[in-house]
Enzyme design. Sequence first.
Site, PDB file in Angstrom:
ATOM      1  N   ASP A  10       8.265  -0.296  -0.563  1.00 24.97           N
ATOM      2  CA  ASP A  10       7.710  -1.357  -1.773  1.00 24.97           C
ATOM      3  C   ASP A  10       7.241  -0.565  -2.928  1.00 24.97           C
ATOM      4  O   ASP A  10       7.558  -1.270  -4.065  1.00 24.97           O
ATOM      5  CB  ASP A  10       6.154  -1.738  -1.356  1.00 24.97           C
ATOM      6  CG  ASP A  10       6.360  -2.602  -0.240  1.00 24.97           C
ATOM      7  OD1 ASP A  10       7.495  -3.344   0.421  1.00 24.97           O
ATOM      8  OD2 ASP A  10       5.265  -2.931   0.559  1.00 24.97           O
ATOM      9  N   ARG A  90      -8.424   5.531   1.159  1.00 24.71           N
ATOM     10  CA  ARG A  90      -8.265   4.649  -0.147  1.00 24.71           C
ATOM     11  C   ARG A  90      -9.172   4.693  -1.338  1.00 24.71           C
ATOM     12  O   ARG A  90      -8.528   4.855  -2.537  1.00 24.71           O
ATOM     13  CB  ARG A  90      -8.214   3.014   0.150  1.00 24.71           C
ATOM     14  CG  ARG A  90      -7.092   2.781   1.333  1.00 24.71           C
ATOM     15  CD  ARG A  90      -5.890   3.259   0.823  1.00 24.71           C
ATOM     16  NE  ARG A  90      -4.977   2.521   1.927  1.00 24.71           N
ATOM     17  CZ  ARG A  90      -3.599   2.918   1.877  1.00 24.71           C
ATOM     18  NH1 ARG A  90      -3.326   4.165   1.550  1.00 24.71           N
ATOM     19  NH2 ARG A  90      -2.863   2.164   2.874  1.00 24.71           N
ATOM     20  N   ASP A 119      -6.473  -3.081   2.592  1.00 21.29           N
ATOM     21  CA  ASP A 119      -6.159  -2.052   1.585  1.00 21.29           C
ATOM     22  C   ASP A 119      -6.406  -2.421   0.251  1.00 21.29           C
ATOM     23  O   ASP A 119      -6.874  -1.719  -0.907  1.00 21.29           O
ATOM     24  CB  ASP A 119      -5.141  -1.221   1.808  1.00 21.29           C
ATOM     25  CG  ASP A 119      -5.149  -0.335   3.111  1.00 21.29           C
ATOM     26  OD1 ASP A 119      -6.199  -0.038   3.565  1.00 21.29           O
ATOM     27  OD2 ASP A 119      -3.914  -0.283   3.665  1.00 21.29           O
ATOM     28  N   SER A 169       5.079  -0.682  10.498  1.00 20.33           N
ATOM     29  CA  SER A 169       4.180  -0.280   9.338  1.00 20.33           C
ATOM     30  C   SER A 169       3.373   0.720   9.489  1.00 20.33           C
ATOM     31  O   SER A 169       2.276   0.554  10.260  1.00 20.33           O
ATOM     32  CB  SER A 169       3.735  -1.424   8.489  1.00 20.33           C
ATOM     33  OG  SER A 169       2.660  -0.964   8.020  1.00 20.33           O
TER      34      SER A 169
HETATM   35  N1  ARG Z   1      -6.261  -1.941   9.904  1.00 19.16           N
HETATM   36  C1  ARG Z   1      -6.395  -0.370   9.344  1.00 19.16           C
HETATM   37  C2  ARG Z   1      -7.322  -0.860   8.215  1.00 19.16           C
HETATM   38  O1  ARG Z   1      -7.590  -1.610   7.976  1.00 19.16           O
HETATM   39  C3  ARG Z   1      -5.120   0.180   9.161  1.00 19.16           C
HETATM   40  C4  ARG Z   1      -4.313  -0.326   7.967  1.00 19.16           C
HETATM   41  C5  ARG Z   1      -2.905   0.252   7.732  1.00 19.16           C
HETATM   42  N2  ARG Z   1      -2.319  -0.137   6.553  1.00 19.16           N
HETATM   43  C6  ARG Z   1      -1.208   0.158   6.087  1.00 19.16           C
HETATM   44  N3  ARG Z   1      -0.835  -0.189   5.065  1.00 19.16           N
HETATM   45  N4  ARG Z   1      -0.401  -0.131   7.289  1.00 19.16           N
HETATM   46  O2  ARG Z   1      -7.717   0.320   7.674  1.00 19.16           O
END
Ligand code: ARG
Length: 391
Positions: A10, A90, A119, A169
């Site tokens: 991406d 993040r 995120d 992912s």
């Molecule tokens: N569910 C987790 C969270 O909200 C993991 C997110 C994983 N993010 C990703 N871009 N694959 O923190």
Amino acid sequence: MALAYSGGLDTTVAIHWLKEKFNAEVITVTVDVGQDDDFKDIEERAYKAGAIRHYTIDAKREFAEGPVAMAIMANALYEDKYPLGTALARPLIAEKVVEIAKREGCDAIAHGSTSKGNDQVRFNEALMALAPDIMIIEPAKIWGMNRAEEIEYARKHGIPIPNIHSRFSIDDNLWSRSIEGHEIDDPSVEVPEDAFKWTVPPEKVDKPLTLEIEFSEGLPVAINGEKMDLAGLVSLLNRVVGMHGFGRIDHIENRVVGFKSREVYEAPAALTIIEAHKDLEKLVYTPLEYRFKKIVDQVWTDLVYNGLWHEPLREELDGLIRTMNRWVSGIVKVKVFGGLTILGRESPYASYSKDLVDYVSGWYPSEEEARGFIKMHVLHSLMAYRARHRA
Ligand code: ARG
């Protein structure tokens, strides 16, 4: 324009797309928070895809000693399961990108979030807090391409396509590895073995591992007597505990964005450290402190998961959590063998007395003392009980 660049498909496509769409000069920023990536490779890809400048920022130590240390002291497990790895990283990634954007005089910051994940909330909250005047651009929410179309776009424009090792992912860092998508989205089926990378299945383990974890003021400082910095200690535990079949998580998670998802994680160090830390707190705290701390921990954890890192209450709670952790020093002995067992614990601040608890030779209240205590302890309840059962 600065782009938070992971090196994945991406954000690699985004470099070219941002140039094409906004005529932007794209500066890529990759923040190393301990993910298993080849940063030279990422840098090369950024330039090949059209970045005018690239930064790799080593934030491993800062990540460990800042957000991860707080998460340990707060026993942070979202919905009792998820150690928050992605959520903790993040705000720090956003902070590093803002630093570069300001230094480079950028008027916009781009990142690769989609409109379905948590995120996007965490990134945008941090960007809005730290750089209110900089525009936020989220290409993956605008371009309307699916994965196959992105690959097609990359081919057409000569953009290097990253090696995609996994159909899932993945987002990993020092604290945890998040695995989402594909078969995992069906919560009724078992997670395929090839989703995992940091842990072996418990049935493959033939020998137990015992560890002595030393804590000082709420943080682990040594393993089996060997002092280590937090980042080193966490990577060591991820390796050895993962090899002994402990550290997998599979649960149904309530996302910030209105729906549930099935989430799978690997976090051998996080689960081990938090379990040992909780045990030590219980040895040290009064029952009132212990119960109150649980509430504080949960509020802290929810704030971080929900992308409210800059909510002032988070910082206030940091202060309280740190203060309460001043007494959480000592040693916890654990055994890892497909699961985790606490073998023993000790602390100079233990509010535990062997003499008080000992049935054989310890202190005994007299019959009179014990009766008097019980009488007054149950009095409220008995008054009410009698009033309601007078018949
Ligand atoms: N569910 C987790 C969270 O909200 C993991 C997110 C994983 N993010 C990703 N871009 N694959 O923190």
